[in-house]
Design a protein around this motif. Structure first.
Motif, short mmCIF file in Angstrom:
data_model
loop_
_atom_site.label_atom_id
_atom_site.label_comp_id
_atom_site.label_asym_id
_atom_site.label_seq_id
_atom_site.Cartn_x
_atom_site.Cartn_y
_atom_site.Cartn_z
N VAL A 65 0.84 -1.20 0.00
CA VAL A 65 0.00 0.00 0.00
C VAL A 65 0.88 1.25 0.00
O VAL A 65 0.60 2.21 -0.73
N GLY A 66 1.95 1.25 0.78
CA GLY A 66 2.81 2.42 0.88
C GLY A 66 3.45 2.79 -0.44
O GLY A 66 3.56 3.97 -0.78
N THR A 67 3.89 1.80 -1.22
CA THR A 67 4.51 2.07 -2.51
C THR A 67 3.53 2.79 -3.44
O THR A 67 3.89 3.76 -4.10
N PHE A 68 2.29 2.33 -3.45
CA PHE A 68 1.27 3.01 -4.25
C PHE A 68 0.99 4.41 -3.70
O PHE A 68 0.87 5.37 -4.45
N ALA A 69 0.85 4.52 -2.38
CA ALA A 69 0.52 5.80 -1.76
C ALA A 69 1.58 6.86 -2.06
O ALA A 69 1.25 8.02 -2.36
N VAL A 70 2.84 6.48 -1.98
CA VAL A 70 3.92 7.43 -2.29
C VAL A 70 3.78 7.94 -3.71
O VAL A 70 3.77 9.15 -3.97
N GLN A 71 3.66 7.03 -4.67
CA GLN A 71 3.61 7.43 -6.07
C GLN A 71 2.36 8.24 -6.40
O GLN A 71 2.42 9.23 -7.15
N LEU A 72 1.23 7.87 -5.82
CA LEU A 72 -0.01 8.62 -6.07
C LEU A 72 0.04 10.01 -5.45
O LEU A 72 -0.41 10.98 -6.06
N ALA A 73 0.60 10.12 -4.24
CA ALA A 73 0.70 11.42 -3.58
C ALA A 73 1.65 12.34 -4.34
O ALA A 73 1.37 13.53 -4.53
N VAL A 74 2.77 11.80 -4.79
CA VAL A 74 3.72 12.59 -5.58
C VAL A 74 3.06 13.04 -6.88
O VAL A 74 3.21 14.20 -7.30
N ALA A 75 2.30 12.16 -7.52
CA ALA A 75 1.60 12.51 -8.75
C ALA A 75 0.59 13.63 -8.52
O ALA A 75 0.32 14.42 -9.43
N ARG A 76 0.05 13.74 -7.32
CA ARG A 76 -0.88 14.83 -6.97
C ARG A 76 -0.15 16.12 -6.64
O ARG A 76 -0.78 17.13 -6.38
#
Length: 142
Positions: A65-76
Motif C-alpha cells: 500500500v505504501g509504494t502506491f501511496a507514495v507514487q499517487l501522492a507525488v503525482a498529486r
C-alpha cells in the motif's frame, strides 16, 4: 480484472465499466494486487484530500500500500515524507519521497513545519490534527 463484491467464483457477470483488461506483460499475481493495495492507497489519499503543495507522511512506504501511496501522492503534487527500512531509501527517492529513519530521523522530520497533518476520524471524515507551528501537538484521542 475488476473489483466486485462477493465474486469468489470461477465465472461471474459484471458491468464492463467495472473491469480493466490485464496487460499481457503483467503477471496474474501482480494484477491481483493492484486492486487491493492500489485501491487502499487511493482511498486513503482521497479521504485525506491530499492535494498539490501539501506534505504527507507515509509510514511503511516500501510496502504494498505504501509504494502506491507514495507514487499517487507525488503525482498529486504533494511532498512525501516516508518511513521504511533504510535499505529502501534509494527506491523511495526514485519515487519522489524524502525517506527518514525511524526514531531520531522521524522525530527530526516531524519537528519541521508542515502545512497540515490530517488523520482520518472514526466517522470517516477528515480531522485536521496538526497545523503549522504546533507539530508536537498529538492528534486528538478518539
Amino acid at each position: 480484472m475488476g473489483v466486485l463484491r462477493s465474486s469468489y467464483a470461477q465465472f461471474t457477470l459484471a458491468d464492463t465499466k467495472a473491469l480493466v483488461a490485464k496487460p499481457a506483460t503483467v503477471s496474474w499475481e501482480v494484477a491481483g494486487s493492484l486492486a487491493s493495495a492500489g485501491g487502499t492507497a487511493l482511498t486513503a489519499l482521497d479521504r485525506l484530500q491530499v492535494t498539490e503543495g501539501e506534505t504527507v507522511l507515509i509510514h511503511a512506504a516500501a510496502g504494498g500500500v505504501g509504494t502506491f501511496a507514495v507514487q499517487l501522492a507525488v503525482a498529486r503534487g504533494a511532498k512525501v515524507i516516508s518511513t521504511a527500512s533504510g535499505r529502501n531509501d534509494e527506491r523511495l527517492r526514485e519515487f519522489g519521497a524524502v525517506p527518514v529513519t525511524y526514531g531520531e530521523g522521524l522525530r527530526t522530520a516531524r519537528s519541521a513545519r508542515y502545512d497540515a497533518h490530517r488523520t482520518p476520524s472514526p466517522d470517516h471524515g477528515d480531522h485536521p490534527a496538526q497545523r503549522g507551528d504546533s507539530p508536537a501537538t498529538p492528534p486528538p484521542a478518539w
